[in-house]
Write an enzyme that holds these catalytic residues in place. Structure first.
Site, PDB file in Angstrom:
ATOM      1  N   SER A  72       0.788  -1.237   0.000  1.00 60.16           N
ATOM      2  CA  SER A  72       0.000   0.000   0.000  1.00 60.16           C
ATOM      3  C   SER A  72       0.819   1.285   0.000  1.00 60.16           C
ATOM      4  O   SER A  72       0.237   2.380  -0.002  1.00 60.16           O
ATOM      5  CB  SER A  72      -0.951   0.006   1.202  1.00 60.16           C
ATOM      6  OG  SER A  72      -1.981  -0.933   1.020  1.00 60.16           O
ATOM      7  N   ARG A 237       2.943   6.369   5.299  1.00 62.97           N
ATOM      8  CA  ARG A 237       2.039   5.437   4.617  1.00 62.97           C
ATOM      9  C   ARG A 237       2.568   4.039   4.834  1.00 62.97           C
ATOM     10  O   ARG A 237       3.748   3.777   4.638  1.00 62.97           O
ATOM     11  CB  ARG A 237       1.967   5.751   3.118  1.00 62.97           C
ATOM     12  CG  ARG A 237       1.162   4.706   2.315  1.00 62.97           C
ATOM     13  CD  ARG A 237      -0.303   5.089   2.158  1.00 62.97           C
ATOM     14  NE  ARG A 237      -1.079   5.032   3.380  1.00 62.97           N
ATOM     15  CZ  ARG A 237      -1.626   3.922   3.902  1.00 62.97           C
ATOM     16  NH1 ARG A 237      -1.462   2.764   3.303  1.00 62.97           N
ATOM     17  NH2 ARG A 237      -2.335   3.978   5.000  1.00 62.97           N
ATOM     18  N   THR A 238       1.709   3.168   5.278  1.00 63.37           N
ATOM     19  CA  THR A 238       2.104   1.806   5.589  1.00 63.37           C
ATOM     20  C   THR A 238       1.638   0.844   4.506  1.00 63.37           C
ATOM     21  O   THR A 238       0.860   1.211   3.628  1.00 63.37           O
ATOM     22  CB  THR A 238       1.499   1.388   6.936  1.00 63.37           C
ATOM     23  OG1 THR A 238       0.072   1.535   6.862  1.00 63.37           O
ATOM     24  CG2 THR A 238       2.026   2.261   8.058  1.00 63.37           C
ATOM     25  N   GLY A 239       2.119  -0.392   4.590  1.00 62.16           N
ATOM     26  CA  GLY A 239       1.693  -1.409   3.637  1.00 62.16           C
ATOM     27  C   GLY A 239       1.934  -2.798   4.184  1.00 62.16           C
ATOM     28  O   GLY A 239       2.771  -2.995   5.069  1.00 62.16           O
TER      29      GLY A 239
END
Length: 298
Positions: A72, A237-239
């Site tokens: 993501s 922003r993580t994923g």
């Protein structure tokens, strides 16, 4: 003491000082990289890090040129592409996208509440996908810019010859080892983040908007935000994806100084979600300790 002895003594002091300074800098840098290598051993994982302190110019890199699954973290790039199109007069950030339940994919906590209603603007979709990682919102953003290939084309246009998006949510999270689809390198991501959030690739208004969305991330509290001091401002922003993939990209502002831009990717591990989160927080903490140590010397 004669002149020759005086000069010899002076140069000895200078050399000792320089060696001590270099040693301290090396130890500070190595402590971050040591945290990464320890995490690799602890998780049985492959980990890539690139971080750039814009105040001092210091860089930390570990496997920074190896490819890792984007997961993501691509969502920041997609929303930046929308903002660039707005800057160029090719798009309106308030344009409304309407959709039905059949358009939704797995994990759509925001968009599922708007099914059959008046729709959502591109601004609302970006806020949804960057704050909660809503996958359907991300797909609607991709549709607005022309799909995964169009996002890759945008990245090439700003000098990123590495990062690529090939598929849509949720398939892009497959993360099969060795598959180049939907991947980046830590160093490519850091360079691109600097262009989008620090440099002048986007207008001031668009940079501020992208930064605001990222500061509003609601799903990153267990990662860098947990490891750095509470007075640091974090836009991240993580994923997450298959094969134990976990990721975070971030711009972090300590008080009264330029930020640190970082990209950390983990993959190919059987470690639990909580264990992966914990090592990311630990690496973030070590970066913060090193930065604070540098501040205390200046």
């Amino acid at each position: 003491m004669n002149v020759r002895q005086h000069k010899a003594s002076f140069f000895s002091v200078v050399i000792t000082f320089l060696c001590l300074t270099l040693s301290l800098n090396a130890n500070a840098t190595d402590s971050v990289l040591e945290a990464v290598t320890n995490a690799e051993t602890e998780l049985g994982a492959r980990i890539g890090l690139a971080a750039h302190d814009l105040e001092t110019g210091k860089r930390w890199e570990h496997k920074s040129n190896e490819r890792f699954p984007l997961s993501s973290t691509f969502k920041t790039l997609a929303c930046a592409n929308v903002l660039q199109r707005v800057d160029l007069g090719k798009e309106r950030i308030d344009r409304v996208v309407r959709f039905s339940e059949s358009n939704l994919v797995t994990y759509s906590p925001v968009t599922e509440k708007h099914v059959g209603k008046k729709g959502m603007s591109l601004a609302e979709l970006c806020q949804a996908t960057l704050s909660t990682s809503d996958n359907s919102a991300a797909n609607f953003i991709l549709q607005a810019i022309g799909g995964p290939k169009a996002l890759t084309k945008f990245l090439r246009s700003i000098g990123d010859d590495t990062t690529r998006l090939d598929r849509w949510e949720p398939e892009l999270n497959e993360a099969v080892p060795g598959d180049k689809r939907d991947t980046t390198t830590p160093i490519a991501m850091v360079t691109t983040l600097e262009k989008l959030l620090i440099d002048e690739t986007l207008s001031i208004k668009s940079r501020q908007q992208l930064e605001s969305w990222l500061k509003g991330n609601e799903v990153g509290d267990a990662l860098f935000r947990k490891g750095v001091p509470s007075d640091w401002i974090v836009a991240d922003r993580t994923g997450a994806g298959g094969y134990g993939s976990r990721a975070i990209t971030a711009v972090m502002w300590p008080p009264n100084r330029k930020p640190i831009v970082a990209a950390l990717y983990i993959t190919e591990t059987d470690a639990s979600f909580e264990e992966r989160n914990a090592v990311i927080a630990k690496i973030g903490e070590q970066i913060a300790k090193t930065v604070l140590m540098e501040n205390s010397r200046n």
